[in-house]
Design an enzyme around this catalytic site. Structure first.
Site, PDB file in Angstrom:
ATOM      1  CG  ASN A 191      71.962  78.102  73.570  1.00 10.45           C
ATOM      2  OD1 ASN A 191      73.040  77.760  73.869  1.00 10.45           O
ATOM      3  ND2 ASN A 191      70.430  77.629  73.302  1.00 10.45           N
ATOM      4  CE  LYS A 231      71.749  77.529  69.410  1.00  6.93           C
ATOM      5  NZ  LYS A 231      70.920  77.204  67.793  1.00  6.93           N
ATOM      6  CG  HIS A 286      68.331  73.825  72.264  1.00  3.02           C
ATOM      7  ND1 HIS A 286      67.799  73.428  71.746  1.00  3.02           N
ATOM      8  CD2 HIS A 286      68.000  75.237  72.418  1.00  3.02           C
ATOM      9  CE1 HIS A 286      68.398  74.673  70.725  1.00  3.02           C
ATOM     10  NE2 HIS A 286      68.361  76.313  71.406  1.00  3.02           N
ATOM     11  CD  GLU A 288      65.195  78.531  71.000  1.00  2.00           C
ATOM     12  OE1 GLU A 288      65.200  79.915  70.598  1.00  2.00           O
ATOM     13  OE2 GLU A 288      65.480  77.460  71.086  1.00  2.00           O
ATOM     14  CB  SER A 319      66.421  83.208  62.688  1.00  4.79           C
ATOM     15  OG  SER A 319      66.606  81.552  62.312  1.00  4.79           O
ATOM     16  N   GLY A 328      70.885  82.456  69.566  1.00  5.26           N
ATOM     17  CA  GLY A 328      71.486  81.358  69.967  1.00  5.26           C
ATOM     18  C   GLY A 328      72.600  82.186  68.500  1.00  5.26           C
ATOM     19  N   GLY A 329      72.438  82.169  67.258  1.00  3.56           N
ATOM     20  CA  GLY A 329      73.460  82.940  66.120  1.00  3.56           C
ATOM     21  C   GLY A 329      74.481  84.216  66.884  1.00  3.56           C
TER      22      GLY A 329
HETATM   23  P1  PGA Z   1      69.702  80.927  66.687  1.00  2.78           P
HETATM   24  O1  PGA Z   1      69.747  79.818  67.361  1.00  2.78           O
HETATM   25  O2  PGA Z   1      69.201  82.165  67.343  1.00  2.78           O
HETATM   26  O3  PGA Z   1      70.664  81.234  65.849  1.00  2.78           O
HETATM   27  O4  PGA Z   1      68.283  80.524  65.230  1.00  2.78           O
HETATM   28  C1  PGA Z   1      68.211  80.363  68.850  1.00  2.78           C
HETATM   29  C2  PGA Z   1      68.157  78.981  69.525  1.00  2.78           C
HETATM   30  O5  PGA Z   1      69.313  77.470  68.761  1.00  2.78           O
HETATM   31  O6  PGA Z   1      67.650  78.801  70.756  1.00  2.78           O
END
Ligand code: PGA
Length: 225
Positions: free
Chosen positions: A10, A12, A98, A147, A184, A205-206
């Site tokens: 994702n 974002k 989300h 999540e 994470s 995400g990241g």
């Molecule tokens: P993250 O985000 O991997 O940066 O923690 C996960 C998400 O929001 O789906």
């Protein structure tokens, strides 16, 4: 390799372009048949990049997802992006609910349920995000993503054992066929999550913003699962 896992990225509100990302990503999955045999990869770019990604991924075993979908039918709804529009640019997966949309954007269960209806009409695979095992899940959902908000973007993931217990509870209560873990997830911890019996993949995400990192992550997930 015993269970096919789903690895979803994702992006974002980050502008991620497919060129270098895809070549770096594919470099990690060059082992013959790894992607086909061991799992599915979904990328969820921001709306303006969807067409570009659709053209770039072609038929290479990577699927295109959207980060959201409008609860409205096509018509006079300024600023909305409908399920039909997403389908027209090659989207086959959609995220709904989300955490970052649950906070501060006024999204309710009723709105999310409408989004599910619209996405279902267009034949999308829905990844329905929940914060814990008590979060309401509308009927017809087959893929949920657990999540915990404190784990998102914080560098502090849930423990694989607790995530597995929550995933098991979600499966038992809602009858979904797959639960992803998100929050994470990184290349060095993904194996511990997808190795759990009730966890069928990850929402990232990241660590999805760079093709090199996401490729390593997907590779580790597919080898472990
Ligand atoms: P993250 O985000 O991997 O940066 O923690 C996960 C998400 O929001 O789906």
């Amino acid at each position: 390799m015993s269970k096919p896992v789903l690895v979803a990225g994702n992006f974002k509100a980050n502008e991620v372009r497919p060129g270098d990302w895809l070549s770096a990503f594919r470099g990690h999955l060059s082992q013959k048949g790894l992607l086909e045999m061991a799992g599915t990869v979904v990328v969820c770019p921001a709306y303006p990049q969807l067409s570009e990604w659709h053209e770039a991924i072609g038929s290479h075993g990577i699927f295109l997802g959207a980060q959201d979908v409008s609860s409205f039918e096509p018509g006079a709804h300024t600023g909305e992006v409908t399920a039909q529009m997403l389908k027209a640019v090659g989207v086959t997966y959609v995220l709904i609910g989300h955490s970052e949309r649950r906070e501060g954007l006024g999204e309710t269960d009723a709105i999310r349920t409408k989004k599910v209806e619209r996405a279902t009409t267009c034949g999308f695979q829905i990844i329905y995000c929940v914060q814990n095992e008590q979060t309401f899940i509308p009927k017809g959902i087959t893929i949920a993503a657990y999540e915990p908000p404190a784990a998102i973007g914080s560098g502090n993931p849930d423990t694989p054992e607790n995530a597995n217990a929550v995933a098991g509870a979600i499966i038992a209560t809602y009858g979904v066929s797959r639960v992803l873990y998100g929050g994470s997830v990184k290349p060095d911890n993904v194996s511990a999550f997808v190795g759990q019996p009730h966890i069928g993949g990850v929402l990232v995400g990241g660590a999805s913003l760079k093709g090199d990192v996401f490729g390593q992550l997907a590779h580790n997930a597919f080898i472990q699962a």
